[in-house]
Design a protein around this motif. Structure first.
Motif, PDB file in Angstrom:
ATOM      1  N   THR A  29       0.811  -1.212   0.000  1.00  0.00           N
ATOM      2  CA  THR A  29       0.000   0.000   0.000  1.00  0.00           C
ATOM      3  C   THR A  29       0.848   1.267   0.000  1.00  0.00           C
ATOM      4  O   THR A  29       0.312   2.366  -0.049  1.00  0.00           O
ATOM      5  N   ASN A  30       2.165   1.111   0.074  1.00  0.00           N
ATOM      6  CA  ASN A  30       3.041   2.273   0.124  1.00  0.00           C
ATOM      7  C   ASN A  30       3.884   2.356  -1.137  1.00  0.00           C
ATOM      8  O   ASN A  30       4.594   1.411  -1.479  1.00  0.00           O
ATOM      9  N   PHE A  31       3.772   3.468  -1.847  1.00  0.00           N
ATOM     10  CA  PHE A  31       4.472   3.636  -3.110  1.00  0.00           C
ATOM     11  C   PHE A  31       5.175   4.983  -3.154  1.00  0.00           C
ATOM     12  O   PHE A  31       4.794   5.923  -2.458  1.00  0.00           O
ATOM     13  N   CYS A  32       6.206   5.065  -3.999  1.00  0.00           N
ATOM     14  CA  CYS A  32       6.882   6.339  -4.244  1.00  0.00           C
ATOM     15  C   CYS A  32       5.861   7.305  -4.851  1.00  0.00           C
ATOM     16  O   CYS A  32       5.188   6.959  -5.834  1.00  0.00           O
ATOM     17  N   VAL A  33       5.731   8.485  -4.291  1.00  0.00           N
ATOM     18  CA  VAL A  33       4.722   9.437  -4.759  1.00  0.00           C
ATOM     19  C   VAL A  33       5.046   9.997  -6.137  1.00  0.00           C
ATOM     20  O   VAL A  33       4.192  10.624  -6.764  1.00  0.00           O
ATOM     21  N   ASN A  34       6.273   9.750  -6.616  1.00  0.00           N
ATOM     22  CA  ASN A  34       6.666  10.290  -7.911  1.00  0.00           C
ATOM     23  C   ASN A  34       6.651   9.251  -9.030  1.00  0.00           C
ATOM     24  O   ASN A  34       6.273   9.559 -10.150  1.00  0.00           O
ATOM     25  N   CYS A  35       7.033   7.997  -8.710  1.00  0.00           N
ATOM     26  CA  CYS A  35       7.115   6.983  -9.776  1.00  0.00           C
ATOM     27  C   CYS A  35       6.363   5.695  -9.458  1.00  0.00           C
ATOM     28  O   CYS A  35       6.402   4.746 -10.240  1.00  0.00           O
ATOM     29  N   ASP A  36       5.693   5.632  -8.290  1.00  0.00           N
ATOM     30  CA  ASP A  36       4.863   4.480  -7.910  1.00  0.00           C
ATOM     31  C   ASP A  36       5.652   3.218  -7.605  1.00  0.00           C
ATOM     32  O   ASP A  36       5.098   2.117  -7.594  1.00  0.00           O
ATOM     33  N   ARG A  37       6.950   3.328  -7.342  1.00  0.00           N
ATOM     34  CA  ARG A  37       7.719   2.152  -6.960  1.00  0.00           C
ATOM     35  C   ARG A  37       7.347   1.750  -5.532  1.00  0.00           C
ATOM     36  O   ARG A  37       7.121   2.600  -4.668  1.00  0.00           O
ATOM     37  N   ILE A  38       7.275   0.447  -5.274  1.00  0.00           N
ATOM     38  CA  ILE A  38       6.906  -0.054  -3.951  1.00  0.00           C
ATOM     39  C   ILE A  38       7.988   0.294  -2.935  1.00  0.00           C
ATOM     40  O   ILE A  38       9.179   0.106  -3.182  1.00  0.00           O
ATOM     41  N   LEU A  39       7.551   0.820  -1.785  1.00  0.00           N
ATOM     42  CA  LEU A  39       8.472   1.222  -0.728  1.00  0.00           C
ATOM     43  C   LEU A  39       8.053   0.649   0.608  1.00  0.00           C
ATOM     44  O   LEU A  39       6.922   0.189   0.778  1.00  0.00           O
ATOM     45  N   GLN A  40       8.972   0.688   1.566  1.00  0.00           N
ATOM     46  CA  GLN A  40       8.621   0.369   2.936  1.00  0.00           C
ATOM     47  C   GLN A  40       7.960   1.591   3.565  1.00  0.00           C
ATOM     48  O   GLN A  40       8.189   2.718   3.138  1.00  0.00           O
ATOM     49  N   GLU A  41       7.136   1.339   4.567  1.00  0.00           N
ATOM     50  CA  GLU A  41       6.605   2.438   5.369  1.00  0.00           C
ATOM     51  C   GLU A  41       7.737   2.938   6.265  1.00  0.00           C
ATOM     52  O   GLU A  41       8.538   2.132   6.734  1.00  0.00           O
TER      53      GLU A  41
END
Length: 245
Positions: free
Chosen positions: A118-130
């Motif tokens: 449910t957490n993605f980079c706000v610029n490129c939508d890559r999956i990230l950790q919270e």
């Protein structure tokens, strides 16, 4: 005269000239001045001249602040300890590559969709950790400038040039595109500890967020984990007896 002073201020400590140069520069290409010499890849960025240089160029920049760029599988990375002295790195997800915390300079190819993410980079939508919001330095800069409309100068720090002195490169191994941090066979994992994203902001507290989630590191991480595993699991063949004479 005033224009020259403004240009000098932009390129100096706290100016944004170095950031524009860093974001637009291409690293690990062969240096045009030393193409006939071994290990002449441009993996150093001069913060004063705002250009990339190779280790053979160091004598031409004796008193300039210098930043080393490293590479992981064709992607440029910079040590977090160096970058956070120059710019606010909060909310950029750091990665641990063979024991060194680094930040990617540019965004990478999109990762596969993962169920439950449910957490993605706000610029490129890559999956990230919270609770991180950016996968790379360029994504944070692009978002602040293009989407939030902020002045990039607001996240730049006035750095001490002595922290980036040429002395840090004494004994530098003139390596190929695979640096001492990682190579194509290296293992990259997000930080084993989900850290407070604000801790990389200058002046922030070094105490850990009590609500942060800790994960245990997997044993055997490092270079060539798959190869070591396959060798350790290989069965020995049955001994062959010599035929009776």
């Amino acid at each position: 005269m005033k224009k020259e002073e403004e240009e000098e201020e932009e390129a100096g400590p706290g100016g944004r000239g170095w950031l524009e140069g860093l974001m637009g520069e291409r690293f690990f290409g062969v240096c045009g001045f030393h193409e006939d010499r071994r290990k002449s890849e441009k993996n150093i960025f001069c913060l004063r001249c705002c250009l990339s240089i190779c280790p053979h160029c160091l004598p031409s920049h004796p008193s300039h602040p210098l930043l080393q760029v490293r590479r992981y599988v064709y992607h440029d990375v910079i040590r977090l300890g160096d970058l956070e002295k120059l710019i606010d790195c909060s909310y950029i997800q750091p990665y641990t590559i063979n024991g060194a915390k680094v930040i990617f300079l540019s965004q990478r190819a999109q990762s596969r969709a993962c169920k439950g993410s449910t957490n993605f980079c706000v610029n490129c939508d890559r999956i990230l950790q919270e609770p991180f919001r950016f996968c790379s330095l360029s994504c944070k800069v692009d978002y602040l400038v293009c989407q939030a409309g902020e002045d990039v100068s607001s996240i730049l720090y006035k750095f001490d040039e002595s922290d980036f002195a040429i002395s840090q490169f004494e004994g530098l191994r003139m390596e190929s595109s695979s640096s001492e941090i990682a190579d194509e066979d290296g293992q990259i994992t997000p930080n084993s500890i989900l850290e407070n994203p604000l801790q990389y902001k200058a002046g922030s507290s070094s105490s850990e967020d009590p609500h942060s989630i800790r994960k245990k590191k997997k044993k055997g991480s490092g270079f060539l984990p798959g190869m070591v595993l396959s060798l350790s699991n290989r069965r020995k063949s049955a001994p062959q007896r010599a035929p009776f004479s």
